[in-house]
Design an enzyme around this catalytic site. Structure first.
Site, PDB file in Angstrom:
ATOM      1  N   LYS A  91       0.863  -1.174   0.000  1.00  0.00           N
ATOM      2  CA  LYS A  91       0.000   0.000   0.000  1.00  0.00           C
ATOM      3  C   LYS A  91       0.897   1.221   0.000  1.00  0.00           C
ATOM      4  CE  LYS A  91      -4.463   1.043   0.482  1.00  0.00           C
ATOM      5  NZ  LYS A  91      -5.613   0.362  -0.093  1.00  0.00           N
ATOM      6  N   HIS A 194     -17.549   6.100  -3.460  1.00  0.00           N
ATOM      7  CA  HIS A 194     -17.553   5.182  -4.613  1.00  0.00           C
ATOM      8  C   HIS A 194     -18.170   3.833  -4.255  1.00  0.00           C
ATOM      9  CE1 HIS A 194     -14.430   8.077  -5.852  1.00  0.00           C
ATOM     10  NE2 HIS A 194     -14.880   7.798  -7.065  1.00  0.00           N
TER      11      HIS A 194
HETATM   12  P1  NAD Z   1     -14.568   7.412  -1.065  1.00  0.00           P
HETATM   13  O1  NAD Z   1     -13.544   8.385  -0.635  1.00  0.00           O
HETATM   14  O2  NAD Z   1     -15.127   7.476  -2.431  1.00  0.00           O
HETATM   15  O3  NAD Z   1     -15.821   7.460  -0.059  1.00  0.00           O
HETATM   16  C1  NAD Z   1     -15.707   7.528   1.307  1.00  0.00           C
HETATM   17  C2  NAD Z   1     -16.907   8.329   1.795  1.00  0.00           C
HETATM   18  O4  NAD Z   1     -16.931   8.292   3.221  1.00  0.00           O
HETATM   19  C3  NAD Z   1     -16.860   9.798   1.399  1.00  0.00           C
HETATM   20  O5  NAD Z   1     -18.072  10.156   0.747  1.00  0.00           O
HETATM   21  C4  NAD Z   1     -16.690  10.540   2.731  1.00  0.00           C
HETATM   22  O6  NAD Z   1     -17.326  11.800   2.742  1.00  0.00           O
HETATM   23  C5  NAD Z   1     -17.343   9.564   3.673  1.00  0.00           C
HETATM   24  N1  NAD Z   1     -16.978   9.706   5.081  1.00  0.00           N
HETATM   25  C6  NAD Z   1     -15.783  10.004   5.630  1.00  0.00           C
HETATM   26  N2  NAD Z   1     -15.872  10.023   6.973  1.00  0.00           N
HETATM   27  C7  NAD Z   1     -17.157   9.714   7.261  1.00  0.00           C
HETATM   28  C8  NAD Z   1     -17.875   9.564   8.476  1.00  0.00           C
HETATM   29  N3  NAD Z   1     -17.301   9.739   9.657  1.00  0.00           N
HETATM   30  N4  NAD Z   1     -19.185   9.219   8.408  1.00  0.00           N
HETATM   31  C9  NAD Z   1     -19.800   9.036   7.227  1.00  0.00           C
HETATM   32  N5  NAD Z   1     -19.160   9.162   6.050  1.00  0.00           N
HETATM   33  C10 NAD Z   1     -17.869   9.513   6.065  1.00  0.00           C
HETATM   34  O7  NAD Z   1     -13.932   5.972  -0.756  1.00  0.00           O
HETATM   35  P2  NAD Z   1     -14.408   4.566  -1.336  1.00  0.00           P
HETATM   36  O8  NAD Z   1     -13.608   4.227  -2.526  1.00  0.00           O
HETATM   37  O9  NAD Z   1     -15.888   4.531  -1.417  1.00  0.00           O
HETATM   38  O10 NAD Z   1     -13.917   3.596  -0.173  1.00  0.00           O
HETATM   39  C11 NAD Z   1     -14.634   3.476   1.037  1.00  0.00           C
HETATM   40  C12 NAD Z   1     -13.905   2.520   1.974  1.00  0.00           C
HETATM   41  O11 NAD Z   1     -13.777   1.248   1.350  1.00  0.00           O
HETATM   42  C13 NAD Z   1     -12.494   2.958   2.333  1.00  0.00           C
HETATM   43  O12 NAD Z   1     -12.193   2.558   3.643  1.00  0.00           O
HETATM   44  C14 NAD Z   1     -11.626   2.170   1.357  1.00  0.00           C
HETATM   45  O13 NAD Z   1     -10.328   1.959   1.859  1.00  0.00           O
HETATM   46  C15 NAD Z   1     -12.403   0.872   1.300  1.00  0.00           C
HETATM   47  N6  NAD Z   1     -12.166   0.104   0.092  1.00  0.00           N
HETATM   48  C16 NAD Z   1     -12.444   0.664  -1.118  1.00  0.00           C
HETATM   49  C17 NAD Z   1     -12.235  -0.090  -2.261  1.00  0.00           C
HETATM   50  C18 NAD Z   1     -12.589   0.450  -3.615  1.00  0.00           C
HETATM   51  O14 NAD Z   1     -12.618  -0.323  -4.583  1.00  0.00           O
HETATM   52  N7  NAD Z   1     -12.864   1.736  -3.748  1.00  0.00           N
HETATM   53  C19 NAD Z   1     -11.724  -1.400  -2.176  1.00  0.00           C
HETATM   54  C20 NAD Z   1     -11.474  -1.936  -0.904  1.00  0.00           C
HETATM   55  C21 NAD Z   1     -11.692  -1.169   0.216  1.00  0.00           C
END
Ligand code: NAD
Length: 360
Positions: A91, A194
């Site tokens: 990472k 996302h």
């Molecule tokens: P993203 O940044 O698109 O979305 C995260 C969302 O969480 C944002 O809209 C943000 O405003 C919101 N947020 C932050 N703090 C918050 C809180 N306290 N309460 C409510 N909402 C809050 O990220 P993503 O790509 O959707 O990923 C989300 C999670 O999933 C992350 O932890 C990421 O590491 C994990 N993840 C993502 C993927 C992927 O394919 N995108 C894969 C594996 C794991």
């Protein structure tokens, strides 16, 4: 790579963090010209090259950044192993504000650092970075995934991650309620980013009663317009009556305080590193009688998508592997029940078995 100059940021004591999780290699990258400050953490390469996204985040200090890089890269090792991929765990974090300070030059410089690792680390998009940013990294190195579909890449992995979470959630439902249907189940999705957004689409199709919470109210409004979902205040999430809590924002939301308050039968979401302490909070969840889908098992869909990009993209391979998350989660939960052992530790043991075999 040159010696880090800004001692106030990458202070020497943070190097001591490295052996805590048995990392193979940690690279500190700094470039004054582009303003790049980054860490690449390679946890384990027994199963293959390490793959994991690059997160761009405004960390308060170097210690916070390295903690994140070390914890996230370790869970990538477990994620790849349980999903049966020939990948190790890595990472990277870029320490900066992703809204204000992105530039093609910054990502190109970061790409040069990746190239210097000769394929030991392959990058991908993560929080704060996008497929478009990967395009600039690609100018300097081939060790990059999630390239835009318009340039022949696999694009944003989030839809596949969400699909996998949906499958894992259904496996939890099967064990909890006797069938995998989610109709009328009250589900709180925390995070309308996302992953959360695509997950809501799957849940809406099944007529679940979905509630959505995000610090960004615009995102909540947008989703509420598109689907039949209700908004929930950020502070209300842990006190609501619900069937399923789905953490899809940042990590460490499962801790002493939230677990005391949570009233649900299942926890199944996509955020990485949900348990604040894996040795304490997995057990606490089990003792509360909640069924828990370990994060690194249920959120592997995106990694499967990236892996396919590395070996030659195959839509059917990705779809089938993502659907397999249902049976993987169910198997882990059954073992957890039989052994009265926390599901996260069962999953970790399964991951380590495969890695140890490879090391032999
Ligand atoms: P993203 O940044 O698109 O979305 C995260 C969302 O969480 C944002 O809209 C943000 O405003 C919101 N947020 C932050 N703090 C918050 C809180 N306290 N309460 C409510 N909402 C809050 O990220 P993503 O790509 O959707 O990923 C989300 C999670 O999933 C992350 O932890 C990421 O590491 C994990 N993840 C993502 C993927 C992927 O394919 N995108 C894969 C594996 C794991």
């Amino acid at each position: 790579m040159r010696e880090v100059k800004n001692r106030s940021f990458f202070e020497p004591s943070i190097i001591n963090k490295m052996p805590e999780h048995e990392h193979e290699q940690v690279v500190f990258c700094e470039d004054n010209k582009t303003g790049l400050k980054a860490i690449i953490a390679i946890h384990d390469t027994a199963l293959g090259p390490s793959l994991g996204g690059v997160r761009m985040w405004h960390y308060k200090n170097g210690l916070e950044a390295i903690r994140d890089a070390l914890r996230l890269s370790k869970s990538m090792t477990y994620k790849a192993s349980v999903a049966g991929l020939n990948l190790g765990g890595g990472k990277a974090v870029i320490i900066d504000n992703s809204i204000k300070n992105k530039s093609p030059e910054l990502f190109r410089r970061f790409g040069q650092f990746i190239e210097s690792l000769n394929g030991k680390y392959i990058t991908a998009q993560d929080i704060g970075t996008s497929s478009n940013d990967m395009k600039y990294i690609k100018i300097e190195t081939n060790h990059v995934t999630c390239l835009p579909e318009s340039t022949g890449g696999a694009g944003d992995p989030s839809p596949k991650t969400a699909h996998g979470i949906y499958m894992g959630m259904k496996a939890c439902a099967k064990l909890c309620y006797g069938n995998s249907g989610l109709e009328n189940k009250i589900i709180i999705v925390q995070g309308a980013g996302h992953v959360g957004m695509h997950l809501v689409e799957w849940l809406a199709k099944e007529n679940a009663k979905v509630y959505i919470s995000d610090i960004n109210e615009e995102k909540v409004k947008e989703l509420s317009k598109k689907y039949n979902v209700e908004p929930v205040g950020v502070d209300k999430v842990y006190d609501m009556e619900m069937d399923i809590y789905s953490p899809c924002a940042l990590g460490a939301t499962l801790n002493d305080d939230t677990l005391r308050r949570l009233k649900c039968s299942i926890i199944a979401g996509g955020a990485n590193n949900q348990l604040t302490d894996e040795n304490v909070h997995g057990k606490m969840i089990m003792e509360k009688g909640i069924i828990y889908a370990p994060d690194f098992v249920i959120n592997a869909g995106g990694l499967i998508n990236c892996y396919s990009e590395v070996i030659g993209y195959n839509w059917k391979y990705v779809f089938d592997k993502v659907e397999d998350i249902y049976s993987t989660v169910l198997d882990i939960l059954k073992i957890s029940k039989e052994e009265n052992a926390p599901a996260n530790l069962v999953a970790k043991r399964i991951a380590e078995q495969r890695i140890n075999e490879a090391k032999k």
